[in-house]
Design an enzyme around this catalytic site. Structure first.
Site, PDB file in Angstrom:
ATOM      1  CG  PHE A 145      -1.839   1.258   1.157  1.00 21.06           C
ATOM      2  CD1 PHE A 145      -2.998   1.228   0.407  1.00 21.06           C
ATOM      3  CD2 PHE A 145      -1.506   2.433   1.823  1.00 21.06           C
ATOM      4  CE1 PHE A 145      -3.823   2.352   0.321  1.00 21.06           C
ATOM      5  CE2 PHE A 145      -2.319   3.553   1.745  1.00 21.06           C
ATOM      6  CZ  PHE A 145      -3.480   3.517   0.991  1.00 21.06           C
ATOM      7  CG  ASP A 230       5.912   3.892   1.414  1.00 21.98           C
ATOM      8  OD1 ASP A 230       5.913   4.672   2.391  1.00 21.98           O
ATOM      9  OD2 ASP A 230       4.908   3.697   0.701  1.00 21.98           O
ATOM     10  CE  LYS A 259      -0.093   7.223   6.325  1.00 25.95           C
ATOM     11  NZ  LYS A 259      -1.293   7.958   5.898  1.00 25.95           N
TER      12      LYS A 259
END
Length: 404
Positions: A145, A230, A259
């Site tokens: 994801f 990531d 984030k």
């Protein structure tokens, strides 16, 4: 049915009516927050065990981050990258130093960081490695994801995220996550990068086998391929280290960050790398109006400074041991598996008992907020400011839910 509607807050009903249904939120309406706690419009408090998918690693309204935002709001919020502002250099330098890299490229969202990483890897492949034009490919993992843009969902293996959004972008080869042999076999002369999550968050906090990340680093170096990590969810203290790659002593060629970098205040993302890779970009080839804006830089610089002390990394490691010990004690008592690292856990509930959604709804009734994924799995990712007592409280409430 009518009684259920009457009990549903108007804000929930209006959200259902006026918002595209791309989310299925729990029916709680939050009005304020502090630290690890949320308060709804009726004054009821909830322990936040999701932390905005790790965007709130430092808790809600951390005093230093709020102060940095307030101070910057009174001075300057946006210039665009057409000019240089007085917060930009400090942010880029301090984040680069935290990552052990030469430079950073600031963006806004995690998906933008991933898209940037893909573009940089391809350009590096053509300009440096010598891949023929239009032939670059990138190896990715099943269960990944990385975001929801058209290019990113093109290499997703989640039908819910991918279906009906084609035609898809080519240039990606998918291999099983954690399988180093398959990954190495997928690399050819036109491979420019391996793009991986060091821990797969959305998949249910899946930790790869020991030695996998160091093996990926070795293979990428031997085959002249970029290792792109990531760390948007796994980075910045979440797993008990600054980056999840640190657990194997691995340094990727590119870090993709987001984030928590925005402190839960503004969206901030970045790609960090060395000049021999990020330096392939020249003016006009990539950019963002809001990327690296003054407000974002002021907040994100303070985030970096919070991390340089190591306090939050230590808290995540130490409190994570407490969390995982409590969760493992529930295996066989409603849980069938527990995975994760630091203050990050994926829990598989016995599907004969309930779904992940049902478990989260029952936890909500007990004042704990978490999020389900993939059927009977739920994720816990509390803010790193959570206390031992609060961790024990969350585990106790989960035990009560599983016991019925």
């Amino acid at each position: 049915m009518v009684e259920d509607m009457l009990r549903t807050p108007a804000a929930v009903r209006d959200a259902e009516r006026f918002t595209a249904h791309n989310y299925h939120p729990l029916p709680v309406v939050v009005s304020s927050a502090e630290g690890a706690w949320l308060t709804d419009i009726d004054g009821r408090r909830y322990l936040d065990c999701l932390a905005g998918y790790s965007a709130l690693n430092f808790g809600h309204r951390h005093p230093r981050l709020i102060a940095a935002a307030h101070a910057q709001l009174d001075r300057l919020t946006l210039t665009s990258r057409a000019f240089i502002h007085d917060q930009f250099a400090d942010f880029c330098r301090e984040l680069a130093e935290l990552c052990g890299k030469d430079m950073v490229l600031p963006m806004n969202t995690g998906a933008e960081a991933v898209e940037t990483g893909i573009k940089v890897a391809r350009k590096w492949g053509y300009r440096v490695k010598g891949v023929p034009a239009g032939q670059a490919n990138i190896v990715v993992a099943e269960g990944n994801f990385h975001g929801r843009t058209t290019t990113i969902v093109s290499f997703s293996t989640d039908d819910e995220a991918r279906a009906d959004f084609g035609p898809y972008t080519s240039g990606f080869t998918v291999v099983p996550y954690g399988d180093l042999t398959a990954l190495e076999a997928a690399i050819d002369d036109n491979t420019v990068a391996v793009l991986l999550e060091p821990i797969q968050g959305e998949q249910g906090v899946v930790v790869p086998p020991e030695g996998y990340l160091s093996g990926v680093r070795r293979v990428c170096t031997e085959r002249n391929v970029l290792f792109v990590a990531d760390e948007i969810q796994s980075g910045l203290g979440r797993t008990g280290a600054t980056f999840a790659c640190d657990h194997e002593g691995v340094a990727p060629d590119l870090y993709l960050l987001g984030k928590a970098l925005g402190g839960g205040i503004v969206p901030v993302s970045a790609v960090a790398g060395n000049a021999d890779v990020l330096g392939v970009l020249q003016p006009g080839q990539h950019g963002s109006t809001f990327g690296g804006n003054p407000l974002a830089c002021a907040v994100a610089t303070e985030v970096v400074r919070l991390l340089t002390t190591g306090e939050f990394q230590r808290r995540s490691a130490e409190l994570g041991e407490r969390l995982h010990a409590g969760l493992r004690a529930l295996i066989g008592r409603g849980l069938v598996a527990v995975r994760g690292r630091g203050l990050w856990a994926g829990l598989d509930i016995d599907p004969a008992l309930m779904t992940g959604r049902q478990a989260c709804e029952l936890l909500m009734e007990r004042g704990v907020l978490a999020k389900d994924t993939h059927g009977s799995t739920i994720r816990l990712a509390p803010p790193l400011v959570i206390t031992v007592d609060e961790i024990d409280h969350a585990v106790t409430q989960l035990a009560a839910v599983l016991a019925g």
